[in-house]
Design an enzyme around this catalytic site. Structure first.
Site, PDB file in Angstrom:
ATOM      1  N   ASN A  31       0.833  -1.196   0.000  1.00 21.35           N
ATOM      2  CA  ASN A  31       0.000   0.000   0.000  1.00 21.35           C
ATOM      3  C   ASN A  31       0.872   1.252   0.000  1.00 21.35           C
ATOM      4  O   ASN A  31       1.959   1.286   0.609  1.00 21.35           O
ATOM      5  CB  ASN A  31      -1.006   0.003   1.154  1.00 21.35           C
ATOM      6  CG  ASN A  31      -0.420  -0.226   2.525  1.00 21.35           C
ATOM      7  OD1 ASN A  31       0.631  -0.848   2.671  1.00 21.35           O
ATOM      8  ND2 ASN A  31      -1.100   0.245   3.541  1.00 21.35           N
ATOM      9  N   GLU A  33       0.221   5.126   0.697  1.00 21.84           N
ATOM     10  CA  GLU A  33      -0.717   6.158   1.128  1.00 21.84           C
ATOM     11  C   GLU A  33      -0.241   7.531   0.673  1.00 21.84           C
ATOM     12  O   GLU A  33       0.894   7.698   0.181  1.00 21.84           O
ATOM     13  CB  GLU A  33      -0.873   6.076   2.658  1.00 21.84           C
ATOM     14  CG  GLU A  33      -1.483   4.740   3.077  1.00 21.84           C
ATOM     15  CD  GLU A  33      -1.709   4.602   4.573  1.00 21.84           C
ATOM     16  OE1 GLU A  33      -1.240   5.471   5.351  1.00 21.84           O
ATOM     17  OE2 GLU A  33      -2.365   3.604   4.966  1.00 21.84           O
ATOM     18  N   ASN A  34      -1.135   8.503   0.822  1.00 22.00           N
ATOM     19  CA  ASN A  34      -0.852   9.850   0.349  1.00 22.00           C
ATOM     20  C   ASN A  34      -1.441  10.840   1.346  1.00 22.00           C
ATOM     21  O   ASN A  34      -2.493  10.558   1.942  1.00 22.00           O
ATOM     22  CB  ASN A  34      -1.497  10.019  -1.039  1.00 22.00           C
ATOM     23  CG  ASN A  34      -1.038  11.276  -1.740  1.00 22.00           C
ATOM     24  OD1 ASN A  34      -1.447  12.382  -1.399  1.00 22.00           O
ATOM     25  ND2 ASN A  34      -0.182  11.108  -2.722  1.00 22.00           N
ATOM     26  N   ALA A  35      -0.788  11.994   1.493  1.00 23.63           N
ATOM     27  CA  ALA A  35      -1.290  13.023   2.400  1.00 23.63           C
ATOM     28  C   ALA A  35      -2.705  13.428   2.012  1.00 23.63           C
ATOM     29  O   ALA A  35      -3.516  13.787   2.875  1.00 23.63           O
ATOM     30  CB  ALA A  35      -0.357  14.228   2.391  1.00 23.63           C
ATOM     31  N   TYR A  37      -5.607  11.779   1.413  1.00 25.95           N
ATOM     32  CA  TYR A  37      -5.954  10.397   1.727  1.00 25.95           C
ATOM     33  C   TYR A  37      -6.555   9.559   0.588  1.00 25.95           C
ATOM     34  O   TYR A  37      -6.128   8.430   0.361  1.00 25.95           O
ATOM     35  CB  TYR A  37      -6.887  10.342   2.932  1.00 25.95           C
ATOM     36  CG  TYR A  37      -6.255  10.693   4.267  1.00 25.95           C
ATOM     37  CD1 TYR A  37      -4.936  11.145   4.362  1.00 25.95           C
ATOM     38  CD2 TYR A  37      -6.987  10.592   5.440  1.00 25.95           C
ATOM     39  CE1 TYR A  37      -4.380  11.476   5.585  1.00 25.95           C
ATOM     40  CE2 TYR A  37      -6.425  10.920   6.671  1.00 25.95           C
ATOM     41  CZ  TYR A  37      -5.115  11.350   6.733  1.00 25.95           C
ATOM     42  OH  TYR A  37      -4.568  11.668   7.949  1.00 25.95           O
ATOM     43  N   CYS A  42      -3.994   0.631  -2.654  1.00 24.95           N
ATOM     44  CA  CYS A  42      -3.883  -0.625  -1.911  1.00 24.95           C
ATOM     45  C   CYS A  42      -2.758  -1.502  -2.465  1.00 24.95           C
ATOM     46  O   CYS A  42      -2.359  -1.376  -3.635  1.00 24.95           O
ATOM     47  CB  CYS A  42      -5.185  -1.401  -2.002  1.00 24.95           C
ATOM     48  SG  CYS A  42      -6.524  -0.758  -0.988  1.00 24.95           S
ATOM     49  N   GLU A  44      -2.907  -4.601  -3.276  1.00 22.47           N
ATOM     50  CA  GLU A  44      -3.369  -5.435  -4.396  1.00 22.47           C
ATOM     51  C   GLU A  44      -3.263  -4.667  -5.711  1.00 22.47           C
ATOM     52  O   GLU A  44      -2.922  -5.232  -6.751  1.00 22.47           O
ATOM     53  CB  GLU A  44      -4.823  -5.870  -4.176  1.00 22.47           C
ATOM     54  CG  GLU A  44      -5.034  -6.747  -2.962  1.00 22.47           C
ATOM     55  CD  GLU A  44      -5.379  -5.951  -1.712  1.00 22.47           C
ATOM     56  OE1 GLU A  44      -4.817  -4.851  -1.516  1.00 22.47           O
ATOM     57  OE2 GLU A  44      -6.204  -6.444  -0.932  1.00 22.47           O
ATOM     58  N   CYS A  75     -10.074  -5.325   0.401  1.00 20.31           N
ATOM     59  CA  CYS A  75     -11.208  -4.396   0.475  1.00 20.31           C
ATOM     60  C   CYS A  75     -12.129  -4.632  -0.727  1.00 20.31           C
ATOM     61  O   CYS A  75     -11.775  -5.345  -1.677  1.00 20.31           O
ATOM     62  CB  CYS A  75     -10.714  -2.949   0.513  1.00 20.31           C
ATOM     63  SG  CYS A  75     -10.123  -2.318  -1.076  1.00 20.31           S
ATOM     64  N   CYS A  78     -10.690  -3.805  -4.112  1.00 17.35           N
ATOM     65  CA  CYS A  78      -9.641  -4.738  -4.553  1.00 17.35           C
ATOM     66  C   CYS A  78     -10.209  -6.094  -4.944  1.00 17.35           C
ATOM     67  O   CYS A  78      -9.652  -6.773  -5.805  1.00 17.35           O
ATOM     68  CB  CYS A  78      -8.561  -4.856  -3.488  1.00 17.35           C
ATOM     69  SG  CYS A  78      -7.503  -3.390  -3.460  1.00 17.35           S
TER      70      CYS A  78
HETATM   71  N1  THU Z   1      -5.297  -1.710   2.344  1.00 16.46           N
HETATM   72  C1  THU Z   1      -4.726  -2.471   1.360  1.00 16.46           C
HETATM   73  O1  THU Z   1      -3.586  -2.234   0.951  1.00 16.46           O
HETATM   74  N2  THU Z   1      -5.454  -3.489   0.839  1.00 16.46           N
HETATM   75  C2  THU Z   1      -6.708  -3.823   1.232  1.00 16.46           C
HETATM   76  O2  THU Z   1      -7.355  -4.659   0.609  1.00 16.46           O
HETATM   77  C3  THU Z   1      -7.278  -3.199   2.427  1.00 16.46           C
HETATM   78  C4  THU Z   1      -6.639  -1.923   2.829  1.00 16.46           C
HETATM   79  C5  THU Z   1      -4.538  -0.578   2.880  1.00 16.46           C
HETATM   80  C6  THU Z   1      -5.080   0.765   2.458  1.00 16.46           C
HETATM   81  C7  THU Z   1      -4.568   1.675   3.542  1.00 16.46           C
HETATM   82  O3  THU Z   1      -3.276   2.111   3.173  1.00 16.46           O
HETATM   83  C8  THU Z   1      -4.456   0.768   4.753  1.00 16.46           C
HETATM   84  O4  THU Z   1      -4.570  -0.563   4.285  1.00 16.46           O
HETATM   85  C9  THU Z   1      -5.517   1.017   5.795  1.00 16.46           C
HETATM   86  O5  THU Z   1      -6.777   0.988   5.232  1.00 16.46           O
END
Ligand code: THU
Length: 124
Positions: A31, A33-35, A37, A42, A44, A75, A78
């Site tokens: 994953n 992330e970015n400031a 949000y 993800c 995947e 999620c 994904c």
């Molecule tokens: N996240 C994933 O990388 N894959 C998923 O299927 C569920 C969530 C990440 C996204 C975010 O960076 C962190 O988990 C918390 O939600």
């Protein structure tokens, strides 16, 4: 795996993912992330992008790894991303730092899915 390189300063929740392609290659992602949000992505998504960039066209199996007591299942978005390159029978393995926790099929995680065949495309 790629999870060690996750960029997750906001959630603190590092995730790794890997997909096995029809070419027999394993592609990993984490994953990012970015400031801002919603711009984050993800694990995947990263693994699937790596597979497509390498020429893979089908996912034969997927693995997602996250820590914590709860299962780190993919999620909703994904599950749909996986569906584009996989079918109901494709194994989706959920792991924690200690190893495999549970095995699902994609059909269990995303029943009655909307996929390429819905649009009359491909064999999926
Ligand atoms: N996240 C994933 O990388 N894959 C998923 O299927 C569920 C969530 C990440 C996204 C975010 O960076 C962190 O988990 C918390 O939600």
């Amino acid at each position: 795996m790629a999870r060690a390189n996750a960029h997750a300063p906001y959630s603190g929740f590092a995730v790794g993912a890997a997909v096995l392609s029809d070419a027999g290659a394993i592609h990993a992602g984490c994953n990012v992330e970015n400031a801002a949000y919603p711009v984050g992505s993800c694990a995947e998504a990263g693994a699937i992008s790596a597979m497509v960039a390498a020429g893979g066209t089908r996912i034969l199996a997927a693995l997602v790894l996250g820590a914590g007591d709860a299962l780190c299942t993919p999620c909703g978005a994904c599950r749909q991303r996986l569906r584009e390159f996989a079918d109901d029978a494709t194994p989706v393995i959920v792991a924690g730092p200690e190893g495999v926790r549970r095995r699902f099929s994609l059909g269990e995680l995303l029943p009655e899915s909307f996929g390429p065949a819905t649009l009359g495309r491909g064999d999926g």
